[in-house]
Design a protein around this motif. Structure first.
Motif, PDB file in Angstrom:
ATOM      1  N   LYS A   1      -1.888   0.964  -9.615  1.00 49.62           N
ATOM      2  CA  LYS A   1      -1.241  -0.143  -9.087  1.00 49.62           C
ATOM      3  C   LYS A   1      -0.435  -1.013  -9.929  1.00 49.62           C
ATOM      4  O   LYS A   1      -0.944  -1.236 -11.123  1.00 49.62           O
ATOM      5  CB  LYS A   1      -2.515  -0.972  -8.636  1.00 49.62           C
TER       6      LYS A   1
ATOM      7  N   PRO B   1     -15.308   6.077   1.296  1.00 49.78           N
ATOM      8  CA  PRO B   1     -14.255   6.257   2.118  1.00 49.78           C
ATOM      9  C   PRO B   1     -13.154   5.190   2.192  1.00 49.78           C
ATOM     10  O   PRO B   1     -12.160   5.346   2.021  1.00 49.78           O
ATOM     11  CB  PRO B   1     -14.919   6.246   3.535  1.00 49.78           C
ATOM     12  N   LEU B   2     -13.954   3.967   1.992  1.00 52.34           N
ATOM     13  CA  LEU B   2     -12.806   2.794   1.736  1.00 52.34           C
ATOM     14  C   LEU B   2     -12.204   2.527   0.395  1.00 52.34           C
ATOM     15  O   LEU B   2     -11.334   1.835   0.501  1.00 52.34           O
ATOM     16  CB  LEU B   2     -13.739   1.421   2.161  1.00 52.34           C
TER      17      LEU B   2
ATOM     18  N   ARG C   1     -11.006   5.645  -0.999  1.00 56.54           N
ATOM     19  CA  ARG C   1     -10.338   6.746  -1.389  1.00 56.54           C
ATOM     20  C   ARG C   1      -8.949   6.951  -1.556  1.00 56.54           C
ATOM     21  O   ARG C   1      -8.360   7.543  -2.203  1.00 56.54           O
ATOM     22  CB  ARG C   1     -10.862   7.632  -0.152  1.00 56.54           C
ATOM     23  N   LEU C   2      -8.502   5.739  -0.813  1.00 59.14           N
ATOM     24  CA  LEU C   2      -6.646   5.653  -1.003  1.00 59.14           C
ATOM     25  C   LEU C   2      -6.372   4.960  -2.257  1.00 59.14           C
ATOM     26  O   LEU C   2      -5.316   4.863  -2.576  1.00 59.14           O
ATOM     27  CB  LEU C   2      -6.192   5.153   0.197  1.00 59.14           C
ATOM     28  N   TYR C   3      -7.573   4.319  -2.805  1.00 58.63           N
ATOM     29  CA  TYR C   3      -7.105   3.286  -4.019  1.00 58.63           C
ATOM     30  C   TYR C   3      -7.639   3.516  -5.257  1.00 58.63           C
ATOM     31  O   TYR C   3      -7.273   2.874  -6.404  1.00 58.63           O
ATOM     32  CB  TYR C   3      -7.179   1.943  -3.417  1.00 58.63           C
TER      33      TYR C   3
ATOM     34  N   ASP D   1       1.678   5.403   2.547  1.00 51.76           N
ATOM     35  CA  ASP D   1       2.394   6.285   3.312  1.00 51.76           C
ATOM     36  C   ASP D   1       3.960   6.210   3.012  1.00 51.76           C
ATOM     37  O   ASP D   1       4.596   6.415   4.161  1.00 51.76           O
ATOM     38  CB  ASP D   1       2.062   5.652   4.958  1.00 51.76           C
TER      39      ASP D   1
ATOM     40  N   ALA E   1       1.843  -2.843   5.803  1.00 54.24           N
ATOM     41  CA  ALA E   1       1.636  -1.939   4.457  1.00 54.24           C
ATOM     42  C   ALA E   1       2.374  -2.616   3.361  1.00 54.24           C
ATOM     43  O   ALA E   1       2.304  -2.505   2.109  1.00 54.24           O
ATOM     44  CB  ALA E   1       1.711  -0.652   4.621  1.00 54.24           C
TER      45      ALA E   1
ATOM     46  N   ASP F   1       0.918  -1.066   0.089  1.00 59.94           N
ATOM     47  CA  ASP F   1      -0.014   0.029   0.037  1.00 59.94           C
ATOM     48  C   ASP F   1       0.900   1.089  -0.014  1.00 59.94           C
ATOM     49  O   ASP F   1       1.727   1.357   0.875  1.00 59.94           O
ATOM     50  CB  ASP F   1      -0.878  -0.065   1.234  1.00 59.94           C
TER      51      ASP F   1
ATOM     52  N   LYS G   1     -21.060  10.072  -7.402  1.00 61.61           N
ATOM     53  CA  LYS G   1     -21.057  11.394  -6.767  1.00 61.61           C
ATOM     54  C   LYS G   1     -20.023  11.660  -5.525  1.00 61.61           C
ATOM     55  O   LYS G   1     -19.483  12.412  -5.547  1.00 61.61           O
ATOM     56  CB  LYS G   1     -22.537  11.810  -6.579  1.00 61.61           C
ATOM     57  N   VAL G   2     -20.223  10.671  -4.618  1.00 62.66           N
ATOM     58  CA  VAL G   2     -19.605  10.824  -3.573  1.00 62.66           C
ATOM     59  C   VAL G   2     -18.617   9.468  -3.301  1.00 62.66           C
ATOM     60  O   VAL G   2     -18.951   8.412  -3.420  1.00 62.66           O
ATOM     61  CB  VAL G   2     -20.426  10.998  -2.289  1.00 62.66           C
TER      62      VAL G   2
ATOM     63  N   HIS H   1       0.523   1.885  -5.623  1.00 63.00           N
ATOM     64  CA  HIS H   1       0.326   0.605  -4.994  1.00 63.00           C
ATOM     65  C   HIS H   1       1.067  -0.561  -5.818  1.00 63.00           C
ATOM     66  O   HIS H   1       1.052  -0.507  -6.887  1.00 63.00           O
ATOM     67  CB  HIS H   1      -1.012   0.331  -4.574  1.00 63.00           C
TER      68      HIS H   1
END
Lengths: 261, 261
Positions: free
Chosen positions: A248, A125-126, A128-130, A17, A89, A14, A121-122, A59
């Motif tokens: 990725k 959250p799960l 958002r990093l990928y 970070d 990670a 991942d 549209k939104v 990633h």
């Protein structure tokens, strides 16, 4: 003692970070973290050769790397030891001993990249990093047609960022690369994956392709203009560089005899 | 001014970096973050009523909450405003105005939970925050049979942690709850999802069920022993509490007239 054993690792990470793959003096990187653990295990300095460098935030599911060692540690002990020391990670998925000729980068026959997009549209959250959030309806058929233009062997200067190659050492290949797969598909509603497989990639090439492709998807650029951008062989003809977190590295490809499971 | 408008929100969040749903003086919580933003938008203190509390580390795809306000801000402005102020780990998926009778918790007819497990040898980094790693082959048919035992109305004291109810106020229902769906399925190789839908849940109930269920999966407890644990109505008869990060509140269920899209 001669560093006579060549160990190959398959690595997933991942990238959120980390400051990318490549070892750096003052930043935490994937290569740096793994080399530190290997040095602790083997009691000698280790140079880990990756199949490529991924940028900060990118990633990987199947990065490949190799290193030479004098250590007699078994491959399964390397696997367990690394995974017990590394942050969660970064995970080593496999470790095996290969011929001294094997070099993760020079032996690689190609790379398989995915760029993930979310068009709802939104942003969930799960994810958002990928995935990159593009809250705009996209013209998938035109994006798919544009990607087809990339297939085959071309000069990809339009999609090459500065710093890609050592400009002082003129390379035989220049910016010429071969793409074997380029497609976009909607896997679940609003989740799109751009797949690009090729024999080699220039710096930021996938992200620059995706940034330009998004302009086609939004109707800001036609398929014909996408083709013209490629033919211009000029970075200024391409679109913006898409952000790293949607990208990725799925897999590194090798010839039949060196292919990994 | 009377707080005459009742606004309902559907909320998704990545629980990793929050100290659970419930507002707390010194910790960052989902409820606390949203209330802070709402207070800024409406210029009055807001009490957000959630359909339930999720523990630290638990995720949600469809938490429901409501609040009363004097503000004339439109629902679509609440949606946009909240999403522009909240961290990306919390997203408001929908906002609408509902009857003053609607209360996210008291009106709820049920909840749909998922617990995610990964049974492969090495945990994929991108799933590590959202699935529990159980690197052991599990006996799925026995787990599935055990889950069936939970269907219907039972006293779930075995799966209830201390602090569940206010012990001083004896509740009519006690620990009796009704489960309507309880199943386990392998969605992609090595990725398992335990689905539990019920009319109401006790504190840590899903996590305690999953912890006990894992013992069945590992062959440490038979299906019959799982049944006996439930019938014992005693927390000591159950297994450990599974960690929070595998748990996700998928949806809150309401009666036909109040069901959300």
């Amino acid at each position: 003692m001669v560093a006579d054993r060549n160990i190959r690792l398959i690595i997933a990470y991942d990238g959120t970070d980390f400051n990318g793959w490549q070892r750096q003096k003052h930043d935490i990187t994937i290569q740096g973290e793994i080399e530190k653990c290997l040095a602790r295990m083997t009691n000698h300095e280790i140079m880990l050769h990756g199949a490529g460098r991924t940028d900060a935030g990118v990633h990987a599911e199947g990065m490949v790397a190799n290193f030479f060692t004098t250590s007699r540690i078994t491959c399964s002990a390397f696997l367990k030891g690394l995974n017990s020391m590394l942050p969660y990670a970064i995970r080593v998925l496999a470790a095996d001993e290969v011929s001294p000729d094997f070099h993760a980068r020079f032996s690689a026959a190609g790379k398989h990249y995915e760029y993930h997009l979310y068009t709802g549209k939104v942003m969930p959250p799960l994810a958002r990093l990928y995935s990159l959030h593009v809250p705009i309806p996209l013209d998938l058929p035109s994006m798919h047609e544009s990607l087809k233009i990339l297939l085959g062997t071309h000069d990809f200067s339009t999609f090459e960022n500065a710093g890609s190659r050592e400009k002082d050492k003129p390379s035989r290949k220049g910016a010429i690369r071969t793409i074997t797969t380029a497609q976009i598909e909607e896997t679940t509603p609003d989740h799109l994956i751009v797949t690009i497989i090729g024999e080699g990639f220039l710096r930021h090439m996938v992200r620059n392709i995706v940034g330009t492709l998004l302009e086609v998807g939004m109707g800001k650029r036609s398929i014909e203009e996408f083709r013209e951008a490629l033919l211009a062989k000029n970075r200024n003809a391409g679109g913006a560089t898409a952000p790293p977190h949607g990208l990725k590295l799925r897999k590194v490809l090798y010839g039949d005899t060196e292919q990994l499971q």
